[in-house]
Design a protein around this motif. Structure first.
Motif, PDB file in Angstrom:
ATOM      1  N   LEU A 144       0.887  -1.249   0.172  1.00  0.00           N
ATOM      2  CA  LEU A 144      -0.072  -0.054  -0.033  1.00  0.00           C
ATOM      3  C   LEU A 144       0.861   1.184  -0.031  1.00  0.00           C
ATOM      4  O   LEU A 144       2.035   1.382   0.646  1.00  0.00           O
ATOM      5  CB  LEU A 144      -0.758   0.095   1.305  1.00  0.00           C
ATOM      6  N   GLY A 145       0.605   2.104  -0.892  1.00  0.00           N
ATOM      7  CA  GLY A 145       1.170   3.631  -0.871  1.00  0.00           C
ATOM      8  C   GLY A 145       0.505   4.516  -0.376  1.00  0.00           C
ATOM      9  O   GLY A 145      -0.561   4.715  -0.560  1.00  0.00           O
ATOM     10  N   PHE A 146       1.354   5.536   0.333  1.00  0.00           N
ATOM     11  CA  PHE A 146       0.633   6.762   0.739  1.00  0.00           C
ATOM     12  C   PHE A 146       1.660   8.075   0.323  1.00  0.00           C
ATOM     13  O   PHE A 146       2.776   7.918   0.426  1.00  0.00           O
ATOM     14  CB  PHE A 146       0.629   6.893   2.336  1.00  0.00           C
ATOM     15  N   TRP A 147       0.909   9.006  -0.175  1.00  0.00           N
ATOM     16  CA  TRP A 147       1.615  10.120  -0.733  1.00  0.00           C
ATOM     17  C   TRP A 147       1.158  11.595  -0.013  1.00  0.00           C
ATOM     18  O   TRP A 147      -0.147  11.445   0.456  1.00  0.00           O
ATOM     19  CB  TRP A 147       1.389  10.416  -2.323  1.00  0.00           C
ATOM     20  N   ALA A 148       2.056  12.376   0.009  1.00  0.00           N
ATOM     21  CA  ALA A 148       1.726  13.665   0.534  1.00  0.00           C
ATOM     22  C   ALA A 148       2.838  14.675   0.069  1.00  0.00           C
ATOM     23  O   ALA A 148       3.765  14.199  -0.251  1.00  0.00           O
ATOM     24  CB  ALA A 148       1.961  13.687   2.206  1.00  0.00           C
ATOM     25  N   VAL A 149       2.248  16.071  -0.073  1.00  0.00           N
ATOM     26  CA  VAL A 149       3.271  16.958  -0.360  1.00  0.00           C
ATOM     27  C   VAL A 149       3.342  18.185   0.718  1.00  0.00           C
ATOM     28  O   VAL A 149       2.385  18.593   1.332  1.00  0.00           O
ATOM     29  CB  VAL A 149       2.366  17.751  -1.760  1.00  0.00           C
ATOM     30  N   HIS A 150       4.703  18.118   1.101  1.00  0.00           N
ATOM     31  CA  HIS A 150       4.913  19.430   2.043  1.00  0.00           C
ATOM     32  C   HIS A 150       5.352  20.593   1.445  1.00  0.00           C
ATOM     33  O   HIS A 150       4.758  21.882   1.799  1.00  0.00           O
ATOM     34  CB  HIS A 150       6.150  19.007   2.512  1.00  0.00           C
ATOM     35  N   GLN A 151       6.123  20.763   0.127  1.00  0.00           N
ATOM     36  CA  GLN A 151       6.291  21.831  -0.528  1.00  0.00           C
ATOM     37  C   GLN A 151       6.146  21.387  -2.141  1.00  0.00           C
ATOM     38  O   GLN A 151       6.570  20.075  -2.695  1.00  0.00           O
ATOM     39  CB  GLN A 151       7.619  22.407  -0.421  1.00  0.00           C
ATOM     40  N   ASP A 152       5.339  22.571  -2.703  1.00  0.00           N
ATOM     41  CA  ASP A 152       5.123  22.254  -4.293  1.00  0.00           C
ATOM     42  C   ASP A 152       5.529  23.390  -4.989  1.00  0.00           C
ATOM     43  O   ASP A 152       4.818  24.406  -5.520  1.00  0.00           O
ATOM     44  CB  ASP A 152       3.682  22.101  -4.668  1.00  0.00           C
ATOM     45  N   ALA A 153       6.987  23.406  -5.304  1.00  0.00           N
ATOM     46  CA  ALA A 153       7.827  24.599  -5.849  1.00  0.00           C
ATOM     47  C   ALA A 153       7.369  24.399  -7.368  1.00  0.00           C
ATOM     48  O   ALA A 153       7.430  25.443  -7.786  1.00  0.00           O
ATOM     49  CB  ALA A 153       9.233  24.412  -5.648  1.00  0.00           C
ATOM     50  N   SER A 154       7.509  23.397  -7.816  1.00  0.00           N
ATOM     51  CA  SER A 154       7.350  23.281  -9.370  1.00  0.00           C
ATOM     52  C   SER A 154       5.850  23.023  -9.849  1.00  0.00           C
ATOM     53  O   SER A 154       5.732  23.289 -11.046  1.00  0.00           O
ATOM     54  CB  SER A 154       8.158  22.139  -9.998  1.00  0.00           C
ATOM     55  N   GLY A 155       5.097  22.921  -8.924  1.00  0.00           N
ATOM     56  CA  GLY A 155       3.732  22.690  -9.717  1.00  0.00           C
ATOM     57  C   GLY A 155       3.492  21.072  -9.912  1.00  0.00           C
ATOM     58  O   GLY A 155       2.565  20.659 -10.284  1.00  0.00           O
ATOM     59  N   GLY A 156       4.726  20.242  -9.638  1.00  0.00           N
ATOM     60  CA  GLY A 156       4.827  18.922 -10.109  1.00  0.00           C
ATOM     61  C   GLY A 156       4.888  17.954  -9.096  1.00  0.00           C
ATOM     62  O   GLY A 156       5.109  16.830  -9.116  1.00  0.00           O
ATOM     63  N   ALA A 157       4.770  18.480  -7.863  1.00  0.00           N
ATOM     64  CA  ALA A 157       5.243  17.573  -6.691  1.00  0.00           C
ATOM     65  C   ALA A 157       4.178  16.254  -6.533  1.00  0.00           C
ATOM     66  O   ALA A 157       4.655  15.126  -6.340  1.00  0.00           O
ATOM     67  CB  ALA A 157       5.224  18.502  -5.246  1.00  0.00           C
ATOM     68  N   ARG A 158       2.976  16.576  -6.606  1.00  0.00           N
ATOM     69  CA  ARG A 158       1.832  15.491  -6.418  1.00  0.00           C
ATOM     70  C   ARG A 158       2.239  14.421  -7.341  1.00  0.00           C
ATOM     71  O   ARG A 158       2.249  13.280  -7.415  1.00  0.00           O
ATOM     72  CB  ARG A 158       0.439  15.965  -6.586  1.00  0.00           C
ATOM     73  N   ASP A 159       2.438  14.680  -8.930  1.00  0.00           N
ATOM     74  CA  ASP A 159       2.772  13.878  -9.818  1.00  0.00           C
ATOM     75  C   ASP A 159       4.062  12.936  -9.608  1.00  0.00           C
ATOM     76  O   ASP A 159       4.105  12.113 -10.000  1.00  0.00           O
ATOM     77  CB  ASP A 159       2.900  14.542 -11.264  1.00  0.00           C
ATOM     78  N   LEU A 160       5.302  13.831  -9.214  1.00  0.00           N
ATOM     79  CA  LEU A 160       6.401  13.233  -8.622  1.00  0.00           C
ATOM     80  C   LEU A 160       5.969  12.079  -7.601  1.00  0.00           C
ATOM     81  O   LEU A 160       6.622  10.963  -7.839  1.00  0.00           O
ATOM     82  CB  LEU A 160       7.375  14.172  -8.197  1.00  0.00           C
ATOM     83  N   ALA A 161       5.468  12.288  -6.498  1.00  0.00           N
ATOM     84  CA  ALA A 161       5.183  11.381  -5.468  1.00  0.00           C
ATOM     85  C   ALA A 161       4.520  10.222  -6.082  1.00  0.00           C
ATOM     86  O   ALA A 161       4.787   8.989  -5.791  1.00  0.00           O
ATOM     87  CB  ALA A 161       4.426  12.077  -4.289  1.00  0.00           C
ATOM     88  N   LEU A 162       3.315  10.405  -6.758  1.00  0.00           N
ATOM     89  CA  LEU A 162       2.595   9.220  -7.630  1.00  0.00           C
ATOM     90  C   LEU A 162       3.543   8.435  -8.343  1.00  0.00           C
ATOM     91  O   LEU A 162       3.508   7.314  -8.385  1.00  0.00           O
ATOM     92  CB  LEU A 162       1.350   9.819  -8.101  1.00  0.00           C
ATOM     93  N   ALA A 163       4.294   9.085  -9.217  1.00  0.00           N
ATOM     94  CA  ALA A 163       5.045   8.399 -10.041  1.00  0.00           C
ATOM     95  C   ALA A 163       5.983   7.381  -9.525  1.00  0.00           C
ATOM     96  O   ALA A 163       6.193   6.364  -9.773  1.00  0.00           O
ATOM     97  CB  ALA A 163       6.031   9.191 -10.983  1.00  0.00           C
TER      98      ALA A 163
END
Ligand SMILES: NC(=O)c1ccc[n+]([C@@H]2O[C@H](COP(=O)([O-])OP(=O)(O)OC[C@H]3O[C@@H](n4cnc5c(N)ncnc54)[C@H](OP(=O)(O)O)[C@@H]3O)[C@@H](O)[C@H]2O)c1
Length: 330
Positions: free
Chosen positions: A149-168
Motif C-alpha cells: 500500500l502506498g501513501f503520498w503527501a506534499v510538503h512543498q510544491d515549488a514546481s507545480g509537479g510535486a503530486r505527480d512526482l510522488a505518485l510516479a
C-alpha cells in the motif's frame, strides 16, 4: 483526501525523466533502487557514506555508487532512505550545501519533516512517498507481481509537479498494484510511530514478555511458556492480517474466544493511561528529541536496551523452537 489510485492512473514520466539519487542501501534503499530500475527509471545513482558495508551489494546489483555530496550535485531528485535519525546530519552536511537549485526531495517517512530535522529551501518539491511496510517486502511484493500500500503527501510544491512526482515514484515501486492513498507528513509520522510503540513492537513485546513471566510463575516450563506467549503470535497475526479481528475470532476455538473477551476490557483499561502518555510524548516531539540525542551520542541508550532485551530468559527459552522452525521453512 483524494480517491485510491492504481497503476493505470499514473504517469511514470516524472521519475523516468530524472536522475534519481537513492541515499542509503538498506532495506528500503535496495528495494526502491531495484524496483525503480525494473520500471524503466534508467538514471538511478546509489549514494552511500564512506565505508558503507552496503557498497559491495549495490555494486553487485549493477548500480553506480557515489558519495553523498556528489549525489547531491548530480541528482534531479533525492530519495532519502537513510536512517531517519541521521537525516538532519546528512541534510546539513551533504545535501543542502551541494544540491542543484530545484532539486526535489522524496521521503519515505514523515519523521524528519514533522520533527524539523530538515528545513528544505523554497525551490524544492518535498514529497512523501511511503510504501507501508518493511523495506524487504517492497521488493518481495514487486517480484510477485504485487506491491505494498502506498501513501503520498506534499510538503512543498515549488514546481507545480510535486503530486505527480510522488505518485510516479510510488507507482514505480509497484504500490499502484495495491492502491495509493493521500495522507499528510504529520499523519504518517504520528500514526507510524504511535502504532509501532503502542502496539506493533512495544505493545506486542511487552505483552509477550509479561505473559511469558506469568506462565513461569504459574509453574509452566519455559519452552511451553514460549510457545503459548510468543511462538504462536504469528498464527494469530496472520489470521488478523487476512481476515480482520472479527474473522480471527471465528477461526480460533470458542474457548480461546470466550476467554479473550473476558480479559480484553481489563487489559485495555490498564494500558490506556500508558498509551495516552505515549501519544503525548510522540505528538509533542519529546520522543523524537530523545531519539536524535541518543543517536548523536552514539546510540548508547539504544544499545544498552538492546543488550538487556537479548538477555531476557524468553530468548533462551525459544532458541530451539526457532531453530526448528528455521529448518522447516524453505
Ligand atoms: N513508511 C513506512 O512504512 C516505512 C517502513 C520502514 C522504513 N521506512 C523508512 O525508510 C527509510 C529507511 O529505512 P530502512 O528500513 O531501509 O533502514 P536500514 O535498512 O537501516 O538502512 C539504513 C541505510 O541508511 C544508511 N545510513 C544510516 N546512517 C547514515 C548516515 N549517518 N549517513 C549516511 N547513511 C546512513 C545506512 O548506511 P550504511 O549502508 O552505511 O549502513 C543504510 O544504508 C527510513 O526513512 C524509514 O523510516 C518507512
Amino acid at each position: 483526501m483524494s480517491a485510491v489510485l492504481y497503476q493505470a492512473d499514473i504517469d511514470l514520466a516524472p521519475v523516468r525523466t530524472r536522475t534519481l539519487a537513492i541515499i542509503g542501501y538498506g532495506n528500503h534503499g535496495r528495494s526502491h533502487a531495484l524496483n525503480l530500475r525494473d520500471m524503466g527509471v534508467e538514471r538511478v545513482i546509489v549514494a552511500l557514506r564512506e565505508g558503507s558495508p552496503n557498497r559491495a551489494r549495490a555494486e553487485a546489483d549493477g548500480f553506480e555508487v557515489t558519495g553523498l555530496s556528489e549525489a547531491a550535485v548530480r541528482a534531479d531528485a533525492v530519495s532519502l532512505l537513510a536512517a531517519d535519525e541521521a537525516h538532519g546530519e546528512i541534510w546539513r552536511t551533504h545535501i543542502a550545501p551541494n544540491r542543484k537549485p530545484g532539486q526535489a526531495l522524496i521521503l519515505c517517512h514523515g519523521f524528519s519533516i514533522e520533527y524539523g530535522l530538515i528545513n528544505p529551501p523554497a525551490d524544492a518539491d518535498v514529497v512523501l512517498a511511503a510504501a507501508k511496510g518493511p523495506g524487504g517486502a517492497v521488493r518481495e511484493a514487486f517480484e510477485r507481481g504485487g506491491g505494498l500500500l502506498g501513501f503520498w503527501a506534499v510538503h512543498q510544491d515549488a514546481s507545480g509537479g510535486a503530486r505527480d512526482l510522488a505518485l510516479a515514484y510510488l507507482a514505480a515501486l509497484g504500490c499502484g498494484r495495491a492502491g495509493i492513498r493521500q495522507t499528510s507528513f504529520r499523519e504518517e509520522a504520528l500514526a507510524d510511530i504511535l502504532g509501532e510503540q503502542a502496539v506493533l513492537v512495544g505493545g506486542v513485546c511487552a505483552l509477550a514478555r509479561e505473559g511469558f513471566e506469568t506462565l513461569l510463575r504459574a509453574g509452566i516450563r519455559p519452552e511451553m511458556a514460549y510457545i503459548d506467549t510468543v511462538h504462536e503470535i504469528k498464527y494469530i497475526a496472520d489470521l488478523i492480517h487476512t481476515r480482520g479481528m472479527a474473522g480471527m475470532y471465528e477461526a480460533i476455538s470458542d474457548t480461546a474466544e470466550f476467554g479473550a473477551h473476558e480479559v480484553e476490557g481489563a487489559i485495555r483499561e490498564a494500558v490506556r493511561p500508558v498509551f495516552e502518555a505515549v501519544a503525548a510524548d510522540v505528538i509533542s516531539g519529546d520522543f523524537a528529541r530523545r531519539w536524535v540525542a541518543d543517536y548523536e551520542a552514539g546510540r548508547k541508550s539504544l544499545m544498552a536496551r538492546r543488550r538487556a532485551a537479548a538477555d531476557h530468559p524468553v530468548e533462551a527459552a525459544g532458541a530451539d523452537i526457532r531453530a526448528g522452525s528455521a529448518r522447516r521453512t524453505p
